[in-house]
Motif scaffolding. Structure first.
Motif, PDB file in Angstrom:
ATOM      1  N   GLY A 148       0.804  -1.212   0.000  1.00 14.35           N
ATOM      2  CA  GLY A 148       0.000   0.000   0.000  1.00 14.35           C
ATOM      3  C   GLY A 148       0.841   1.267   0.000  1.00 14.35           C
ATOM      4  N   GLY A 149       0.445   2.237  -0.803  1.00  6.89           N
ATOM      5  CA  GLY A 149       1.174   3.497  -0.892  1.00  6.89           C
ATOM      6  C   GLY A 149       2.269   3.504  -1.940  1.00  6.89           C
ATOM      7  N   TYR A 150       2.560   2.331  -2.509  1.00  8.00           N
ATOM      8  CA  TYR A 150       3.643   2.224  -3.487  1.00  8.00           C
ATOM      9  C   TYR A 150       3.154   2.391  -4.931  1.00  8.00           C
ATOM     10  CZ  TYR A 150       6.811   0.559   0.165  1.00  8.00           C
ATOM     11  OH  TYR A 150       7.600   0.453   1.288  1.00  8.00           O
ATOM     12  N   GLY A 151       1.852   2.577  -5.123  1.00 11.13           N
ATOM     13  CA  GLY A 151       1.322   2.741  -6.474  1.00 11.13           C
ATOM     14  C   GLY A 151       1.443   1.472  -7.285  1.00 11.13           C
ATOM     15  N   ASN A 152       1.684   1.621  -8.584  1.00 11.83           N
ATOM     16  CA  ASN A 152       1.925   0.455  -9.440  1.00 11.83           C
ATOM     17  C   ASN A 152       3.279  -0.137  -9.102  1.00 11.83           C
ATOM     18  OD1 ASN A 152      -0.416   0.293 -11.094  1.00 11.83           O
ATOM     19  ND2 ASN A 152       0.285   2.077 -12.238  1.00 11.83           N
ATOM     20  N   VAL A 153       3.295  -1.420  -8.836  1.00 12.73           N
ATOM     21  CA  VAL A 153       4.504  -2.044  -8.312  1.00 12.73           C
ATOM     22  C   VAL A 153       4.729  -3.412  -8.940  1.00 12.73           C
ATOM     23  CG1 VAL A 153       3.232  -3.021  -6.370  1.00 12.73           C
ATOM     24  CG2 VAL A 153       5.680  -2.700  -6.164  1.00 12.73           C
ATOM     25  N   VAL A 154       6.004  -3.779  -9.051  1.00 13.07           N
ATOM     26  CA  VAL A 154       6.403  -5.129  -9.442  1.00 13.07           C
ATOM     27  C   VAL A 154       7.275  -5.685  -8.330  1.00 13.07           C
ATOM     28  CG1 VAL A 154       7.776  -6.522 -11.057  1.00 13.07           C
ATOM     29  CG2 VAL A 154       6.285  -4.710 -11.927  1.00 13.07           C
ATOM     30  N   VAL A 155       6.985  -6.917  -7.909  1.00  9.88           N
ATOM     31  CA  VAL A 155       7.787  -7.581  -6.887  1.00  9.88           C
ATOM     32  C   VAL A 155       8.420  -8.822  -7.512  1.00  9.88           C
ATOM     33  CG1 VAL A 155       7.818  -8.676  -4.621  1.00  9.88           C
ATOM     34  CG2 VAL A 155       6.240  -6.780  -5.066  1.00  9.88           C
ATOM     35  N   VAL A 156       9.739  -8.928  -7.400  1.00  8.61           N
ATOM     36  CA  VAL A 156      10.491 -10.045  -7.985  1.00  8.61           C
ATOM     37  C   VAL A 156      11.249 -10.781  -6.876  1.00  8.61           C
ATOM     38  CG1 VAL A 156      12.325 -10.701  -9.589  1.00  8.61           C
ATOM     39  CG2 VAL A 156      10.758  -8.838 -10.178  1.00  8.61           C
ATOM     40  N   LYS A 157      11.114 -12.096  -6.858  1.00 10.89           N
ATOM     41  CA  LYS A 157      11.839 -12.922  -5.886  1.00 10.89           C
ATOM     42  C   LYS A 157      13.129 -13.429  -6.527  1.00 10.89           C
ATOM     43  CE  LYS A 157      11.317 -17.111  -3.055  1.00 10.89           C
ATOM     44  NZ  LYS A 157      10.388 -18.214  -2.691  1.00 10.89           N
ATOM     45  N   ASP A 158      14.277 -13.141  -5.900  1.00  7.77           N
ATOM     46  CA  ASP A 158      15.558 -13.563  -6.472  1.00  7.77           C
ATOM     47  C   ASP A 158      15.958 -14.949  -5.960  1.00  7.77           C
ATOM     48  OD1 ASP A 158      16.812 -13.385  -3.981  1.00  7.77           O
ATOM     49  OD2 ASP A 158      17.817 -11.492  -4.395  1.00  7.77           O
ATOM     50  N   ARG A 159      17.109 -15.431  -6.382  1.00  7.34           N
ATOM     51  CA  ARG A 159      17.531 -16.786  -6.040  1.00  7.34           C
ATOM     52  C   ARG A 159      17.833 -16.954  -4.549  1.00  7.34           C
ATOM     53  NH1 ARG A 159      22.474 -14.866  -8.531  1.00  7.34           N
ATOM     54  NH2 ARG A 159      24.204 -14.905  -7.018  1.00  7.34           N
ATOM     55  N   ASN A 160      18.011 -15.848  -3.831  1.00 11.17           N
ATOM     56  CA  ASN A 160      18.261 -15.905  -2.392  1.00 11.17           C
ATOM     57  C   ASN A 160      16.979 -15.816  -1.574  1.00 11.17           C
ATOM     58  OD1 ASN A 160      21.043 -15.994  -2.872  1.00 11.17           O
ATOM     59  ND2 ASN A 160      21.236 -13.766  -2.832  1.00 11.17           N
ATOM     60  N   GLY A 161      15.839 -15.672  -2.250  1.00 18.28           N
ATOM     61  CA  GLY A 161      14.572 -15.570  -1.539  1.00 18.28           C
ATOM     62  C   GLY A 161      14.210 -14.165  -1.119  1.00 18.28           C
ATOM     63  N   CYS A 162      14.951 -13.163  -1.596  1.00 13.88           N
ATOM     64  CA  CYS A 162      14.656 -11.769  -1.275  1.00 13.88           C
ATOM     65  C   CYS A 162      13.625 -11.198  -2.251  1.00 13.88           C
ATOM     66  CB  CYS A 162      15.924 -10.916  -1.331  1.00 13.88           C
ATOM     67  SG  CYS A 162      17.132 -11.310  -0.048  1.00 13.88           S
ATOM     68  N   ALA A 163      12.851 -10.219  -1.765  1.00 13.98           N
ATOM     69  CA  ALA A 163      11.837  -9.569  -2.597  1.00 13.98           C
ATOM     70  C   ALA A 163      12.364  -8.233  -3.095  1.00 13.98           C
ATOM     71  CB  ALA A 163      10.550  -9.364  -1.801  1.00 13.98           C
ATOM     72  N   HIS A 164      12.431  -8.074  -4.410  1.00 17.13           N
ATOM     73  CA  HIS A 164      12.872  -6.818  -5.017  1.00 17.13           C
ATOM     74  C   HIS A 164      11.616  -6.041  -5.420  1.00 17.13           C
ATOM     75  CE1 HIS A 164      17.215  -8.012  -5.709  1.00 17.13           C
ATOM     76  NE2 HIS A 164      16.636  -9.117  -5.247  1.00 17.13           N
ATOM     77  N   LEU A 165      11.463  -4.863  -4.845  1.00 19.59           N
ATOM     78  CA  LEU A 165      10.265  -4.050  -5.039  1.00 19.59           C
ATOM     79  C   LEU A 165      10.567  -2.872  -5.961  1.00 19.59           C
ATOM     80  CD1 LEU A 165       7.318  -3.405  -3.934  1.00 19.59           C
ATOM     81  CD2 LEU A 165       8.467  -1.961  -2.281  1.00 19.59           C
ATOM     82  N   TYR A 166       9.847  -2.791  -7.084  1.00 21.79           N
ATOM     83  CA  TYR A 166       9.961  -1.682  -8.026  1.00 21.79           C
ATOM     84  C   TYR A 166       8.654  -0.897  -7.909  1.00 21.79           C
ATOM     85  CZ  TYR A 166      13.606  -4.673 -10.111  1.00 21.79           C
ATOM     86  OH  TYR A 166      14.716  -5.473 -10.329  1.00 21.79           O
ATOM     87  N   ALA A 167       8.718   0.316  -7.377  1.00 21.81           N
ATOM     88  CA  ALA A 167       7.486   1.010  -6.995  1.00 21.81           C
ATOM     89  C   ALA A 167       7.279   2.337  -7.719  1.00 21.81           C
ATOM     90  CB  ALA A 167       7.485   1.255  -5.485  1.00 21.81           C
ATOM     91  N   HIS A 168       6.025   2.821  -7.653  1.00 20.45           N
ATOM     92  CA  HIS A 168       5.569   4.105  -8.219  1.00 20.45           C
ATOM     93  C   HIS A 168       5.595   4.118  -9.745  1.00 20.45           C
ATOM     94  CE1 HIS A 168       5.691   5.311  -4.105  1.00 20.45           C
ATOM     95  NE2 HIS A 168       7.008   5.404  -4.039  1.00 20.45           N
TER      96      HIS A 168
END
Length: 226
Positions: free
Chosen positions: A60-80
């Motif tokens: 919430g608050g991040y607008g249009n967003v893409v979330v990508v899970k990398d090979r280490n299990g981390c979430a990469h958030l591309y926001a606004h």
């Protein structure tokens, strides 16, 4: 340089909140190219979410967003983002377009907010304590790509095996999505340079017949990494 082509407008860490004022921990890094410019993925990974983030979901608050899970299990958030291009459930490669820079959500202007969360669940890794739940993007990406370069070299498929499925790089490597088969037995074994690892035990290779593809090759399959 990790973010070549971008201007850093706000760094990761403690800062003055540009909207409400007061001291806050900025959980990501703000990057600027130009409004509506394409945004490219900084790592390979699985798209967990693509669309408008809603309140209560961790987006919430991040607008249009893409979330990508990398090979280490981390979430990469591309926001606004002005709009998203990535599709939920697909695998993307580093430098693939995931969306376009915008000013959706809680912002003061057009930019990309890029954030790396330590976990992907629950709530896409969101925690009230941003300092404890996120990672510094510059340092993380430098380490991530250096580690990948050191470990991955060549994939060797043994001559005793046949019918290895290969998959498009933009689809999940599951039965039904394959675009063809490799037959190491026919050629006395096959060897490929590894050019990516979109997820654990899945490798991107360049083949003569199918071009750039993904292949599942865990240690239990008999494949070797040299």
């Amino acid at each position: 340089m990790v973010f070549k082509g971008y201007r850093i407008s706000s760094s990761y860490g403690w800062r003055l909140d540009p909207i409400r004022g007061g001291r806050e921990f900025h959980s990501g890094i703000d990057l600027v190219k130009a409004d509506r410019e394409p945004i490219f993925a900084f790592t390979d990974g699985t798209v967990l979410f693509a669309g408008m983030g809603r309140s209560g979901t961790g987006l919430g608050g991040y607008g249009n967003v893409v979330v990508v899970k990398d090979r280490n299990g981390c979430a990469h958030l591309y926001a606004h983002l002005a709009r998203t291009k990535a599709i939920k459930g697909t695998f993307i490669n580093k430098d693939q377009i995931i969306g376009y820079q915008g000013a959706t959500g809680r912002v003061t202007g057009s930019h990309l907010h890029y954030e790396i969360r330590k976990k992907t669940t629950p709530s896409y890794g969101w925690r009230a304590n941003h300092e404890q739940s996120t990672l510094p993007p510059i340092h993380y990406l430098q380490s991530y790509h250096q580690s990948k370069t050191r470990v991955l070299q060549k994939l060797i498929l043994p001559k005793t095996s046949s019918s290895w499925r290969v998959y498009p790089t933009n689809k999940r490597p599951v039965k039904g999505n394959e675009i063809g088969f490799l037959n190491p037995k026919k050629f006395g074994g096959l060897e490929y340079e590894i050019i990516g690892e979109p997820q654990k035990d899945v490798y991107t290779i360049q083949t003569a017949h199918f071009g750039k593809v993904n292949i599942y090759a865990s240690s239990g399959t008999g494949a070797k990494i040299k």
